[in-house]
Design an enzyme around this catalytic site. Sequence first.
Site, PDB file in Angstrom:
ATOM      1  NE  ARG A 142      89.435 -92.366  51.057  1.00 15.18           N
ATOM      2  CZ  ARG A 142      90.058 -91.546  51.904  1.00 15.18           C
ATOM      3  NH1 ARG A 142      90.413 -91.967  53.108  1.00 15.18           N
ATOM      4  NH2 ARG A 142      90.323 -90.310  51.557  1.00 15.18           N
ATOM      5  CG  HIS A 198      90.265 -85.964  49.830  1.00 11.22           C
ATOM      6  ND1 HIS A 198      91.539 -85.444  49.972  1.00 11.22           N
ATOM      7  CD2 HIS A 198      90.131 -86.908  50.803  1.00 11.22           C
ATOM      8  CE1 HIS A 198      92.148 -86.037  50.987  1.00 11.22           C
ATOM      9  NE2 HIS A 198      91.326 -86.943  51.494  1.00 11.22           N
ATOM     10  CD  GLU A 224      91.453 -88.505  60.175  1.00  7.85           C
ATOM     11  OE1 GLU A 224      91.000 -89.172  59.231  1.00  7.85           O
ATOM     12  OE2 GLU A 224      92.612 -88.086  60.203  1.00  7.85           O
ATOM     13  CG  HIS A 240      88.876 -83.379  52.748  1.00  5.34           C
ATOM     14  ND1 HIS A 240      88.693 -82.391  53.688  1.00  5.34           N
ATOM     15  CD2 HIS A 240      89.482 -84.405  53.393  1.00  5.34           C
ATOM     16  CE1 HIS A 240      89.178 -82.799  54.849  1.00  5.34           C
ATOM     17  NE2 HIS A 240      89.665 -84.026  54.697  1.00  5.34           N
ATOM     18  NE  ARG A 259      86.917 -87.400  54.613  1.00  2.00           N
ATOM     19  CZ  ARG A 259      88.137 -87.874  54.515  1.00  2.00           C
ATOM     20  NH1 ARG A 259      88.593 -88.299  53.363  1.00  2.00           N
ATOM     21  NH2 ARG A 259      88.935 -87.923  55.550  1.00  2.00           N
TER      22      ARG A 259
HETATM   23  C1  SIN Z   1      92.361 -85.914  56.293  1.00  2.00           C
HETATM   24  O1  SIN Z   1      93.383 -85.886  56.959  1.00  2.00           O
HETATM   25  O2  SIN Z   1      91.364 -85.247  56.529  1.00  2.00           O
HETATM   26  C2  SIN Z   1      92.314 -86.816  55.101  1.00  2.00           C
HETATM   27  C3  SIN Z   1      92.431 -88.192  55.551  1.00  2.00           C
HETATM   28  C4  SIN Z   1      91.796 -89.090  54.548  1.00  2.00           C
HETATM   29  O3  SIN Z   1      91.483 -88.674  53.448  1.00  2.00           O
HETATM   30  O4  SIN Z   1      91.540 -90.235  54.896  1.00  2.00           O
END
Ligand code: SIN
Length: 565
Positions: free
Chosen positions: A400, A365, A131, A255, A304
Amino acid sequence: MSTTPRLPRRLAAPAPGWTVEADVVVVGSGIAGLTCALRLRQRVDRVLLVTKTVLSAGSTQWAQGGIAAALDPEDTPEEHLEDTLVAGVGLCDVEAVRTLVTEGPDRVRELVALGAEFDREPGGDIKLTREGGHHRDRIAHAGGDATGAEISRALIAALRAVVDDPGIEVVEHALVVDLLTAADGAVCGATLHVIGEGQIDGVGAARARAVVLATGGLGQIYTSTTNPPVATGDGMAAALRAGARVTDLEFVQFHPTVLFLGEGSTGQQPLISEAVRGEGAFLVDDRGERFMVGRHELADLAPRDVVARGILAVMGERGLDHVWLDARHLGAAFLEKRFPSIVARCRELGFDPATELLPVAPAQHYASGGVETDLRGRTSVEGLYACGEVSCTGVHGANRLASNSLLEGLVFAHRIADDVADRLAAGELPTRGPVDAEVDGETAVLLDSSHRIGLQRTMTRGCGPLRSADSTVRAQLELEALADLPTGAAEPGPRTWETTNLLHLGQALATLAHRREETRGGHVRTDHPERDDEHWLLHQGLVRTPSGWLEVLDRPVSEPMGGTQ
Ligand code: SIN
């Protein structure tokens, strides 16, 4: 505005009509609360777990992406640490991060031993994906995109297996109203509002030698959020009113890819996991151009905050209220297998990710700040612990890293359970009686829940992903006006308590957002568009003084996070 707000000591509520006693009260039933309660039960005689609605209703259940840990033999905790520090933009507590990444892999293996079923490779190893902000595949996931739901299922099953044990009691539909404090300021329980039957019904007192807050975040403070309706910051607000230091509250994570359902859409919005980009989806503007390429070496998989900022820049430049996520090339079969919940939800709402571009925009988020703790989860108030999103351990810094939140809840819940059990065994954390409410400070005028949407709009306009001195002052003034509404306007009850909690946290957050004159982490200060390490490499904390005024405490990042217990 130069003054800080003044907060009451407690919410207006009926006097407790019942009392229960335990050694430890754990408030909340996400990964943090459940893990802590299950581990405490092994060593402590009387554990009381209370949760606001039902055991599965918190944010853990909604976590899609997964849980990050260096489980691949090629990966190392050191590399996980590096990625976490980069995402945290200079404000992580390095020792807290080291604790997270070194203890994380064992904690995840224990979760597997407890019954959590993660997705596996054909050879049997846990499947790992990537991610934003991670330089390696290190995200374990379950049910494709239903990781939180599976973890929640496994932990609740473990709890149900011991529920006949007299050492642990579970009370659902129990909203924490306030914390009880003793004459020396230590926390000695909580007042709860329980929708129950028989003796435990209405407002009562749960007395204990220690209280662990695991109440999650405050997403409902904004008009649109990925957080569930229960995320109204109840534990964080109660801790602030009880004198605990709350830190880094201005660092709210937005997010980047939340399904955009139209301007007027409010409350919990559907998340399109970062893992979708991890599998190859990418963002495009209204011309179909990939705008993240060239903005960061990781392009669509940048941390992010970088992606959210890229989206906001494009929205601003091109006059858009959203951009688009293109996952079509991944194909229906792959998308349905890898992301069954996301695909189903999108289709329910009339979007097919296999054939159409998905409209997406940033939405609230995660609260990267919260009730400050040390490495044992102790807050600045004796007897009070905090774990998971309600806490600020320093592992997230200003932003985060993806999939570090479930891990944080897991790792620090273990540490808290061990610390509490050790202290109880050593005769620390004595039984204390609460001081009378009448002599313990002012009671809040409650804010009627009809003001909630106005409050959310104020916070979104004033302290959202784009903010400035003007916008934050406006937010402070609007919140102050809400706090000054005439006495007796609202009746005590869950909706008004929640709304008043949002008000108190909004006032705290807006104060810190206004003070931080730089751009860092999840938001952009449009009037200070650069990161400013010379002046702002520090944490801002807030403490309610006995007179009720909030005091701001700045602390250089070189000093460890920590309670003063
Ligand atoms: C996501 O799945 O994009 C969110 C995961 C997270 O907030 O760590």
